[in-house]
Design a protein around this motif. Structure first.
Motif, mmCIF file in Angstrom:
data_model
loop_
_atom_site.group_PDB
_atom_site.id
_atom_site.type_symbol
_atom_site.label_atom_id
_atom_site.label_comp_id
_atom_site.label_asym_id
_atom_site.label_seq_id
_atom_site.Cartn_x
_atom_site.Cartn_y
_atom_site.Cartn_z
ATOM 1 N N GLN A 396 32.493 38.880 35.386
ATOM 2 C CA GLN A 396 33.039 38.950 36.746
ATOM 3 C C GLN A 396 32.503 40.195 37.435
ATOM 4 O O GLN A 396 32.386 41.260 36.825
ATOM 5 C CB GLN A 396 34.579 39.012 36.692
ATOM 6 N N ARG A 397 32.159 40.044 38.728
ATOM 7 C CA ARG A 397 31.775 41.184 39.557
ATOM 8 C C ARG A 397 32.820 41.374 40.649
ATOM 9 O O ARG A 397 33.244 40.414 41.275
ATOM 10 C CB ARG A 397 30.382 40.987 40.150
ATOM 11 N N ARG A 398 33.218 42.619 40.849
ATOM 12 C CA ARG A 398 34.247 42.924 41.842
ATOM 13 C C ARG A 398 33.792 44.113 42.680
ATOM 14 O O ARG A 398 32.975 44.929 42.242
ATOM 15 C CB ARG A 398 35.585 43.265 41.160
ATOM 16 N N THR A 399 34.383 44.231 43.882
ATOM 17 C CA THR A 399 34.094 45.349 44.777
ATOM 18 C C THR A 399 35.394 46.037 45.169
ATOM 19 O O THR A 399 36.384 45.384 45.515
ATOM 20 C CB THR A 399 33.366 44.872 46.042
ATOM 21 N N PRO A 423 48.921 43.144 42.665
ATOM 22 C CA PRO A 423 47.683 43.679 42.102
ATOM 23 C C PRO A 423 46.574 43.675 43.147
ATOM 24 O O PRO A 423 46.624 42.940 44.135
ATOM 25 C CB PRO A 423 47.376 42.718 40.947
ATOM 26 N N THR A 424 45.583 44.507 42.927
ATOM 27 C CA THR A 424 44.477 44.615 43.877
ATOM 28 C C THR A 424 43.668 43.334 43.942
ATOM 29 O O THR A 424 43.161 42.958 45.006
ATOM 30 C CB THR A 424 43.579 45.800 43.494
ATOM 31 N N PHE A 425 43.540 42.635 42.831
ATOM 32 C CA PHE A 425 42.759 41.396 42.764
ATOM 33 C C PHE A 425 43.666 40.233 42.387
ATOM 34 O O PHE A 425 44.530 40.365 41.518
ATOM 35 C CB PHE A 425 41.639 41.512 41.717
ATOM 36 N N GLU A 435 33.104 43.335 32.775
ATOM 37 C CA GLU A 435 33.027 43.176 34.224
ATOM 38 C C GLU A 435 32.197 44.301 34.832
ATOM 39 O O GLU A 435 32.126 45.409 34.291
ATOM 40 C CB GLU A 435 34.420 43.179 34.854
ATOM 41 N N GLU A 436 31.599 44.001 35.980
ATOM 42 C CA GLU A 436 30.845 44.997 36.740
ATOM 43 C C GLU A 436 31.549 45.228 38.074
ATOM 44 O O GLU A 436 31.790 44.281 38.823
ATOM 45 C CB GLU A 436 29.412 44.532 36.976
ATOM 46 N N TRP A 437 31.882 46.474 38.349
ATOM 47 C CA TRP A 437 32.577 46.827 39.579
ATOM 48 C C TRP A 437 31.682 47.715 40.432
ATOM 49 O O TRP A 437 31.078 48.673 39.940
ATOM 50 C CB TRP A 437 33.868 47.593 39.284
ATOM 51 N N THR A 438 31.607 47.389 41.708
ATOM 52 C CA THR A 438 30.932 48.231 42.695
ATOM 53 C C THR A 438 32.006 48.947 43.505
ATOM 54 O O THR A 438 32.853 48.304 44.127
ATOM 55 C CB THR A 438 30.044 47.404 43.617
ATOM 56 N N ILE A 439 31.990 50.280 43.479
ATOM 57 C CA ILE A 439 33.006 51.085 44.148
ATOM 58 C C ILE A 439 32.356 51.790 45.329
ATOM 59 O O ILE A 439 31.394 52.552 45.159
ATOM 60 C CB ILE A 439 33.635 52.103 43.186
ATOM 61 N N LEU A 440 32.857 51.504 46.532
ATOM 62 C CA LEU A 440 32.320 52.056 47.768
ATOM 63 C C LEU A 440 33.286 53.094 48.335
ATOM 64 O O LEU A 440 34.505 52.959 48.210
ATOM 65 C CB LEU A 440 32.095 50.949 48.798
ATOM 66 N N ASN A 441 32.728 54.099 48.980
ATOM 67 C CA ASN A 441 33.538 55.141 49.622
ATOM 68 C C ASN A 441 33.082 55.272 51.071
ATOM 69 O O ASN A 441 31.974 55.749 51.348
ATOM 70 C CB ASN A 441 33.367 56.467 48.886
ATOM 71 N N THR A 442 33.925 54.845 52.008
ATOM 72 C CA THR A 442 33.581 54.912 53.424
ATOM 73 C C THR A 442 34.056 56.199 54.084
ATOM 74 O O THR A 442 33.827 56.406 55.275
ATOM 75 C CB THR A 442 34.186 53.713 54.180
ATOM 76 N N ALA A 443 34.736 57.073 53.344
ATOM 77 C CA ALA A 443 35.319 58.291 53.904
ATOM 78 C C ALA A 443 34.301 59.429 53.923
ATOM 79 O O ALA A 443 33.243 59.365 53.289
ATOM 80 C CB ALA A 443 36.551 58.700 53.108
ATOM 81 N N GLY A 444 34.661 60.495 54.609
ATOM 82 C CA GLY A 444 33.807 61.674 54.704
ATOM 83 C C GLY A 444 34.099 62.717 53.651
ATOM 84 O O GLY A 444 33.713 63.879 53.810
ATOM 85 N N ILE A 490 29.835 50.467 38.054
ATOM 86 C CA ILE A 490 30.286 50.693 36.687
ATOM 87 C C ILE A 490 30.420 49.365 35.952
ATOM 88 O O ILE A 490 30.525 48.308 36.578
ATOM 89 C CB ILE A 490 31.638 51.439 36.642
ATOM 90 N N ARG A 491 30.420 49.432 34.641
ATOM 91 C CA ARG A 491 30.775 48.285 33.803
ATOM 92 C C ARG A 491 31.846 48.721 32.819
ATOM 93 O O ARG A 491 31.821 49.859 32.315
ATOM 94 C CB ARG A 491 29.566 47.734 33.048
ATOM 95 N N GLN A 492 32.767 47.801 32.531
ATOM 96 C CA GLN A 492 33.776 48.093 31.536
ATOM 97 C C GLN A 492 34.099 46.846 30.730
ATOM 98 O O GLN A 492 34.030 45.717 31.240
ATOM 99 C CB GLN A 492 35.028 48.666 32.159
ATOM 100 N N ALA A 493 34.407 47.091 29.468
ATOM 101 C CA ALA A 493 34.724 46.013 28.535
ATOM 102 C C ALA A 493 36.231 45.942 28.349
ATOM 103 O O ALA A 493 36.871 46.930 27.987
ATOM 104 C CB ALA A 493 34.038 46.263 27.192
ATOM 105 N N PHE A 494 36.787 44.773 28.603
ATOM 106 C CA PHE A 494 38.220 44.548 28.401
ATOM 107 C C PHE A 494 38.414 44.030 26.975
ATOM 108 O O PHE A 494 38.467 42.828 26.739
ATOM 109 C CB PHE A 494 38.748 43.562 29.444
ATOM 110 N N THR A 495 38.480 44.958 26.045
ATOM 111 C CA THR A 495 38.478 44.568 24.633
ATOM 112 C C THR A 495 39.866 44.210 24.109
ATOM 113 O O THR A 495 40.000 43.400 23.200
ATOM 114 C CB THR A 495 37.894 45.701 23.777
ATOM 115 N N ASP A 496 40.914 44.846 24.676
ATOM 116 C CA ASP A 496 42.262 44.619 24.157
ATOM 117 C C ASP A 496 43.274 45.096 25.193
ATOM 118 O O ASP A 496 42.908 45.579 26.261
ATOM 119 C CB ASP A 496 42.481 45.354 22.829
ATOM 120 N N TYR A 497 44.555 44.940 24.871
ATOM 121 C CA TYR A 497 45.681 45.382 25.681
ATOM 122 C C TYR A 497 45.869 44.582 26.968
ATOM 123 O O TYR A 497 45.434 45.001 28.050
ATOM 124 C CB TYR A 497 45.580 46.874 26.017
ATOM 125 N N PRO A 498 46.516 43.433 26.893
ATOM 126 C CA PRO A 498 46.914 42.752 28.125
ATOM 127 C C PRO A 498 47.956 43.583 28.877
ATOM 128 O O PRO A 498 48.665 44.405 28.289
ATOM 129 C CB PRO A 498 47.517 41.442 27.621
#
Length: 524
Positions: A396-399, A423-425, A435-444, A490-498
């Motif tokens: 899954q890819r998320r922004t 939840p956010t999603f 999953e691969e997440w793209t994190i954007l920052n529009t602030a100064g 970033i990428r992260q692996a959801f290996t455990d802990y629901p």
């Protein structure tokens, strides 16, 4: 006047107007003091710098049940008595030591007049029940027992713990935990949290899992170790640590006193040629540290408690709030004196500007001890790094888009302020996937992004790939430039802990005011 100064001046002026209408002349005077805070030199009056470094007490959390009393307290800072908040009576709380494969039992007694809780920052353990659950709320006068089951393969390194109070009161109870004192925050609209006030007042401490020397060659296994916990304190003219008020956060750009293990410019001793392990941790609420050891380089072993694939050299290290590094420092062969300092730094045109400040004197003196081990050459392979995720299949890819309003008082993720019930999603993450997440920052201004429960791997920053495949739990998302958002992948692996995995900006004022969210993690 910079945009950040203008926004802060507006917030303070509004607070002063409200105070003039609603409260007494004494409160108005307090607001006026906030408009013209004491200089750093004035705040340091009564403190005596230069004492030998005295590290926080170490508590072995896997040996016996530990107790943390959260209280208002009068604490001594290099000989000056100030009022703040403390765990067990100290501005810098005890360093908790945990062992992989064991369970730590920690009871929090809330003796504050407001709600509080604990977050064990960076631990890979369950976010549910009475584990590292930020949705727990402990009301005034209550106690709560945390039980942290540390995986046997947990990364060994430096972590920290702190209040994660998402409000000053507990809005609802949705069940009772195994100890009879679970107060789960739910069914409440957004209200500002109290994380900034509580961390800034003193409710934070370092935490060590295992021993990061275990991956070093035998000759370095027994080198001296120092925990160097960094936090600042703004001390008002009444001798109290400054606190934010409703509708106005602490001014993180105001003059402040930078402390090392709760001391003003302490002295650390080394012998010529000696190598030491330093556990560097920013356990403060809002401000950044840009560390340099004058005339020397750091040999970095781990970031955010996660071991690098190989030893890496660094002339300076950037520590936003929550960041940690485990580093080796080798003294020169001849006696000398030098300084660990935080260099001048700006975190964006709408953010803060911090001055160059000496933090700790390092005195190299005396005869070289016999059998002094050499330092670790840069590039030496280490044994505990997590697997590289850059080639893993992506499920899954998320922004995530980080933003704030023009006044700098409301903060958002994907256009929404934090909600405990949403939840956010909509789509949950699944265990066993990457999953691969793209994190954007529009602030100064820069926003340090922190993920609970899991360490992630940074693939790129503003389009520049990162070659080293190390994991971390906090990364700075650069500010926007000429309308182009800062971008980190970033990428992260959801290996455990629901359960519900939280994430937020770790400038505590920003998470308090909305820049926080969570993702539901479900079984495969």
């Amino acid at each position: 006047m910079s945009p950040s100064d203008l926004r802060r001046r507006v917030r303070i002026t509004l607070a002063a107007l409200a105070a003039a209408v609603l409260v007494t002349t004494g409160a108005i005077a307090a607001v006026a003091t906030a408009q013209n805070p004491p200089s750093t030199a004035q705040q340091e009056q009564g403190m005596t710098p230069g004492a030998p470094l005295a590290e926080p007490a170490v508590a072995d959390a896997d040996q016996a049940e530990l107790t943390l009393d959260a209280t208002k307290a009068r604490v001594s800072v290099s000989g000056k008595e100030i009022w703040g908040q403390a765990y067990n009576g100290s501005l810098v709380a005890p360093t908790l030591h945990l062992e992989p494969g064991k369970t730590a039992t920690i009871t929090l007694h809330n003796r504050l007049p407001v709600a509080t809780n604990l977050h064990f920052h960076g631990l890979h353990t369950s976010p549910e029940g009475n584990s590292d659950n930020p949705f727990v709320c402990v009301p005034p006068g209550a106690s709560y027992t945390y039980r942290l089951a540390i995986p046997s393969d947990h990364q060994q390194g430096t972590f920290w713990y702190h209040s994660h109070a998402m409000g000053t009161s507990c809005p609802a109870t949705s069940g009772t935990g195994s100890d009879g004192h679970t107060h789960s925050m739910s069914s409440a609209p957004f209200t500002p949290g109290d994380v900034e006030n509580q961390i800034f007042a003193g409710l934070s401490g370092a935490m060590v899992v295992g021993d990061s020397r275990s991956s070093l060659p035998d000759s370095l296994r027994d080198i001296p170790v120092h925990t160097i916990a960094l936090k600042d304190a703004q001390v008002d003219s009444a001798g109290k640590i400054v606190q934010g008020t409703a509708g106005a956060s602490i001014d993180s750009n105001a003059p402040t006193v930078r402390l090392v293990d709760g001391q003003l410019r302490p002295a650390l001793s080394m012998r010529p040629g000696e190598t030491q392990l330093w556990r560097l941790a920013n356990i403060g609420a809002d401000i950044f540290y840009r560390l340099q050891l004058d005339g020397h380089t750091f040999t970095v072993l781990a970031e955010d408690g996660n071991e690098y694939p190989q030893a890496t050299g660094a002339a300076e290290l950037l520590l936003p709030p929550g960041k940690r590094f485990d580093v080796l420092v080798t003294a020169p062969a001849t006696p000398t004196s030098t300084w660990l300092r935080t260099l001048s730094y700006s975190n964006g045109p709408q953010g803060d500007v911090y001055p160059d400040t000496p933090l700790m004197n390092v005195d190299v003196s005396g005869p070289a001890p016999s059998g002094v081990p050499s330092s670790l050459p840069v590039g030496t392979p280490l044994r505990g790094a997590a697997p590289d995720l850059s080639g893993a299949p992506v499920a899954q890819r998320r922004t995530l888009a980080l933003s704030e309003d023009s006044s700098g008082t409301a903060f958002y993720i994907n256009g929404r302020r934090f909600s405990m019930d949403q939840p956010t999603f909509d789509l949950a993450a699944k265990l066993g996937t990457v999953e691969e997440w793209t994190i954007l920052n529009t602030a100064g201004e820069d926003h340090p992004f922190h993920m609970h429960t899991n360490a992630f791997q940074v693939l790129s920053v503003n389009g520049v790939p990162l070659v080293a495949p190390q994991r971390q739990d906090t990364v700075v998302i650069p500010h926007a430039v000429n309308g182009t958002p800062g971008k980190v992948v970033i990428r992260q692996a959801f290996t455990d802990y629901p359960g519900n995995w939280m994430f937020h900006c770790h400038i505590a004022a920003h998470e308090d005011n909305g820049m926080m969210g969570y993702i539901r993690v479900a079984g495969a």
